[in-house]
Design a protein around this motif. Structure first.
Motif, short mmCIF file in Angstrom:
data_model
loop_
_atom_site.label_atom_id
_atom_site.label_comp_id
_atom_site.label_asym_id
_atom_site.label_seq_id
_atom_site.Cartn_x
_atom_site.Cartn_y
_atom_site.Cartn_z
N ASP A 1 -6.22 10.68 5.90
CA ASP A 1 -7.11 11.58 5.16
C ASP A 1 -6.28 12.73 4.59
O ASP A 1 -5.42 13.30 5.26
CB ASP A 1 -8.19 12.11 6.11
N THR A 2 -6.49 13.07 3.33
CA THR A 2 -5.71 14.11 2.66
C THR A 2 -5.84 15.47 3.32
O THR A 2 -4.97 16.33 3.15
CB THR A 2 -6.14 14.22 1.19
N GLN B 1 -6.87 -8.84 -1.14
CA GLN B 1 -6.81 -8.88 0.32
C GLN B 1 -7.35 -10.23 0.80
O GLN B 1 -8.55 -10.45 0.82
CB GLN B 1 -7.63 -7.73 0.92
N GLU C 1 2.62 -2.02 -0.57
CA GLU C 1 2.48 -1.14 -1.72
C GLU C 1 3.63 -1.34 -2.70
O GLU C 1 3.45 -1.19 -3.91
CB GLU C 1 2.42 0.32 -1.26
N ARG D 1 1.63 6.13 -1.96
CA ARG D 1 0.38 5.37 -2.03
C ARG D 1 -0.05 4.90 -0.63
O ARG D 1 -1.25 4.93 -0.30
CB ARG D 1 0.54 4.16 -2.95
N TYR D 2 0.91 4.49 0.15
CA TYR D 2 0.58 4.01 1.49
C TYR D 2 0.00 5.15 2.34
O TYR D 2 -1.01 4.97 3.02
CB TYR D 2 1.82 3.43 2.15
N ALA E 1 -1.44 7.87 1.27
CA ALA E 1 -2.73 8.30 0.72
C ALA E 1 -3.86 7.39 1.19
O ALA E 1 -5.00 7.84 1.40
CB ALA E 1 -2.67 8.33 -0.80
N GLN E 2 -3.57 6.09 1.39
CA GLN E 2 -4.61 5.17 1.85
C GLN E 2 -4.77 5.20 3.37
O GLN E 2 -5.86 4.94 3.88
CB GLN E 2 -4.27 3.75 1.41
N ALA E 3 -3.68 5.52 4.08
CA ALA E 3 -3.74 5.44 5.54
C ALA E 3 -4.24 6.72 6.19
O ALA E 3 -4.82 6.67 7.28
CB ALA E 3 -2.35 5.09 6.08
N GLN F 1 2.51 -4.24 -4.71
CA GLN F 1 1.47 -3.86 -5.67
C GLN F 1 2.04 -3.07 -6.83
O GLN F 1 1.65 -3.26 -7.99
CB GLN F 1 0.39 -3.03 -4.94
N GLY G 1 2.96 -2.11 5.77
CA GLY G 1 2.06 -1.42 4.83
C GLY G 1 2.79 -0.88 3.63
O GLY G 1 2.31 -1.00 2.48
#
Length: 717
Positions: free
Chosen positions: A513-514, A597, A581, A506-507, A509-511, A584, A577
């Motif tokens: 670009d795929t 946040q 996650e 998850r980290y 994927a958010q940080a 979360q 980071g």
């Protein structure tokens, strides 16, 4: 050596007996004993008395603790040698009184009127004058004046060269209380020492030596203790402690001895109805009092009373003092928090002062049988938060204030620059966890989260290895519901490899670009390694293998020193980071909404990272959180039968009177020789005093002028 320091010299008996009596009755021996007693009293004041042996070992070490125990410095006032010195002091002072009292009594009755005229001329204070009347008339006049001034006078008629009975000696004295003060002061020492011997352990030790009484060293119920460890209700003197919990009663006091305890049966039972305690804003007790009912064992009479500090109750010659207060067996409800992977939480109940076995209740690897000992409950904990917060330790370099700087370093109790913000942080519980080998650690945990000024309230979990050490606290951040559940869910998720992998995914994927596959793979590897290092795998050789220390060790081993600062910042950012996650994910599994946040969330995560790192070295598989309690308070009474108290009071009164008489009353004697000489009546006057003072000089001048009309010049030496 002067006579007044020598002892009583007897004529009969052998030489050793005469020498012993002379030594015992001498002033030098009594002063030596007083010196030793003063030194012993200083030791007894500086060194805490009747403390547990382990306290002396922790403070002074095993060698000195053993020395203190051998010579009873931990119980000076009841030590055999201290009582023996008191007995010798009583004997010595009594012999001194017996030696000097007859001389003093004889001197009190004597006017010393047989003194010669030539001797009067050798005195420091002397005067001469011619008088107008006959010798008899002048002698009677002088005697009457002295009697009117408070003197005791005796007239003596003598033969002189002028004819039989023509000369008169006027002898007067005043201030005889000075010598009475000597007897009173020395008698006071005897009385005070006798009172100390009566109210000390002398009677109890005599019963142990002659009556077959022995200290009790075991445990169990008081009712099961055998008679040889009990003292009779008719014991003439004792001083012991009695602990009574609310709603209960007790009739057996505990007398502490160096090698155990003796039980003192009381002729009554004390029932504690209610314990009252009030506190200052600092958390210190302001008032503690007990409402009690005294139950007479013989008549069954019930007498209500209230006992406060410095306001004791009395019944049948036994004084009941409010000594202290303690826990009377409060009921506790605790929840076990797992501190190692695989352990499970559970609830446990207990009573302060008791213990319970925890057999594999923690679960997880390395589980062992532990003994949980409930040691204390504190409902009020007042702490100073005046200097907490980020700015507490800061210095304003633009400010130069000499007075503020000096006062901030002064040690006075009224320091003006010390900021205080006293706050009650709520109840706390203390307990011990004892392993199978008998080793125990002490823990001190607060029930409620404490706002220490770091932005997020924290639960304080204290631990120490021995009573000589201060508590070290693990700070567990409180979640949005004010509990430790959020942190514990995060800790459990961190220990789960699958949860760590999901958090890393998850980290990344958010940080990233795929579309940037290669960079995403590198970040995933770095995040996985950082998270795995931080999670660790327990202790190796007593050192943690996880937490921030593990990350630091990895950096030192694999990153060149020149690049560590930049690489460390990147790695810590990645770790934070990934841990966010993890938090979360733990909330998602618990069915809770994700963290928002915000600054509050940032403070929670910052403290969580530090707490997760510190939890690696928490020395127990379980921590216990106080969930609920029912407080039961107890009073600690000191019960005493002290027949020597009145003797000591009498001795103190005599000591005050004796010292006052010796210091402020001057013994004076006056002689006036009146006889015919060269056809006139001639007077020779002299004054003797035990202390030379300016008042004595002035008094003689006035008396010489008043009695014989001598001028001050004639009255001088």
């Amino acid at each position: 050596m002067s006579d007044n320091t020598q002892g009583l010299r007897i004529q009969s008996g052998s030489q050793p007996v005469r020498a012993t009596v002379e030594l015992l009755s001498s002033m030098r021996f009594a002063i030596s004993l007083l010196t030793v007693i003063c030194i012993a009293s200083v030791i007894g004041t500086v060194l805490k008395q009747h403390e547990p042996a382990v306290n002396y070992v922790n403070q002074f070490g095993p060698f000195w603790a053993e020395v203190f125990g051998a010579i009873h410095l931990n119980a000076v006032y009841s030590a055999w040698w201290f009582l023996l010195i008191l007995a010798f002091l009583v004997t010595s002072t009594s012999l001194c009184i017996a030696r000097n009292t007859p001389k003093i009594l004889v001197d009190l009755k004597s006017y010393k009127e047989n003194i010669r005229e030539q001797s009067l001329r050798a005195f420091h204070h002397k005067a001469q004058a011619n008088l107008p009347e006959s010798a008899e008339t002048e002698a009677r006049r002088i005697g009457a004046l002295l009697v009117g001034g408070g003197w005791k006078v005796r007239l003596q008629q003598r033969d002189t060269a002028a004819g039989p009975g023509s000369g008169w000696m006027v002898a007067a004295k005043a201030g005889a209380a000075n010598k009475i003060g000597y007897i009173a002061a020395h008698s006071a020492i005897v009385l005070v020492c006798l009172g100390g011997l009566l109210d000390g352990d002398l009677i109890v030790r005599a019963q142990m030596l002659l009556g077959g009484k022995t200290p009790y060293q075991g445990g169990g119920l008081i009712a099961d203790v055998k008679p040889e460890h009990r003292l009779s209700e008719r014991n003439p003197t004792f001083r012991g402690n009695l602990l009574v919990a609310e709603g209960t009663q007790s009739s057996t006091a505990i007398l502490s001895q160096s090698d155990g305890v003796l039980l003192q049966d009381l002729p009554f039972a004390i029932e504690l109805k209610k314990f009252i305690v009030e506190y200052y804003s600092t958390g210190m007790p302001k008032l503690f009092a007990s409402e009690i009912i005294i139950h007479d064992k013989v008549t069954g009479e019930k007498m209500p009373a209230r006992v406060e500090v410095n306001h004791p109750a009395s019944y049948k010659g036994v004084e009941i003092y409010q000594s202290s207060f303690d826990d009377g067996g409060s009921q506790l409800k605790l929840h076990a928090i797992p501190m190692v992977p695989g352990a499970k939480g559970f609830d446990v109940e207990g009573v302060v002062g008791n213990s319970t076995q925890l057999t594999n209740k923690g679960g997880g690897p390395g589980s062992e049988t532990l003994t949980l000992e409930f040691t204390a409950l504190r409902t009020i904990n007042v702490e100073n938060f005046g200097d907490t917060g980020p700015a507490a330790g800061g210095v304003d370099v633009r400010k130069v204030d000499l007075r503020d700087s000096v006062e901030s370093r002064l040690g006075a109790a009224n320091k003006t620059t010390t900021k205080k913000e006293l706050r009650n942080v709520g109840p706390s519980v203390s307990y011990k966890l004892r392993d199978q080998a008998g080793q125990a650690r002490e823990f001190h945990n607060y029930m409620l989260p404490v706002d220490t000024g770091d932005g997020v309230p924290v639960f304080l979990l204290g631990v120490r290895e021995s009573p000589a050490e201060p508590f070290r606290y693990l700070r567990v951040p409180a979640d949005d519901k004010g509990s430790m559940d959020g942190f514990m869910r995060m800790k459990a998720a961190l220990a789960d490899p699958e949860a760590r992998d999901e958090a890393v995914r998850r980290y990344v994927a958010q940080a990233i670009d795929t579309s940037r596959t290669e960079l995403a793979v590198q970040l995933q590897q770095s995040a996985s390694r950082a998270l795995a290092l931080f999670a660790g795998h327990g202790l190796v050789d007593g050192k943690p293998t996880g937490g921030l220390q593990a990350v630091s060790d990895f950096m030192e081993a694999n990153v060149p020193e020149a690049e560590r600062a930049r690489a460390g910042e990147v790695l810590v950012r990645i770790l934070n980071g990934a841990l966010f996650e993890v938090a979360q994910l733990s909330r998602q599994r618990a069915g809770l909404p994700p963290l928002a946040q915000s600054a509050q969330t940032q403070s929670f995560m910052t403290q969580s990272v530090l707490s997760l790192s510190d939890a690696q070295i928490y020395p127990a598989p379980l921590a216990f959180e106080l969930k609920d309690f029912t407080q039961v308070q107890a009073s600690v009474f000191q019960v005493a039968r002290a027949p020597g108290k009145n003797i000591v009071y009498l001795g103190c009164a005599l000591l005050i009177l004796g010292v006052f008489a010796m210091l402020y009353v001057r013994e004076r004697r006056i002689w006036v020789w009146v006889a015919p000489k060269d056809g006139q009546t001639h007077a020779t006057m002299a004054l003797s005093t035990n202390r030379k003072t300016m008042d004595g000089d002035q008094e003689f001048v006035k008396l010489a002028q008043k009695l014989i009309g001598a001028s001050p010049r004639e009255g001088s030496a």
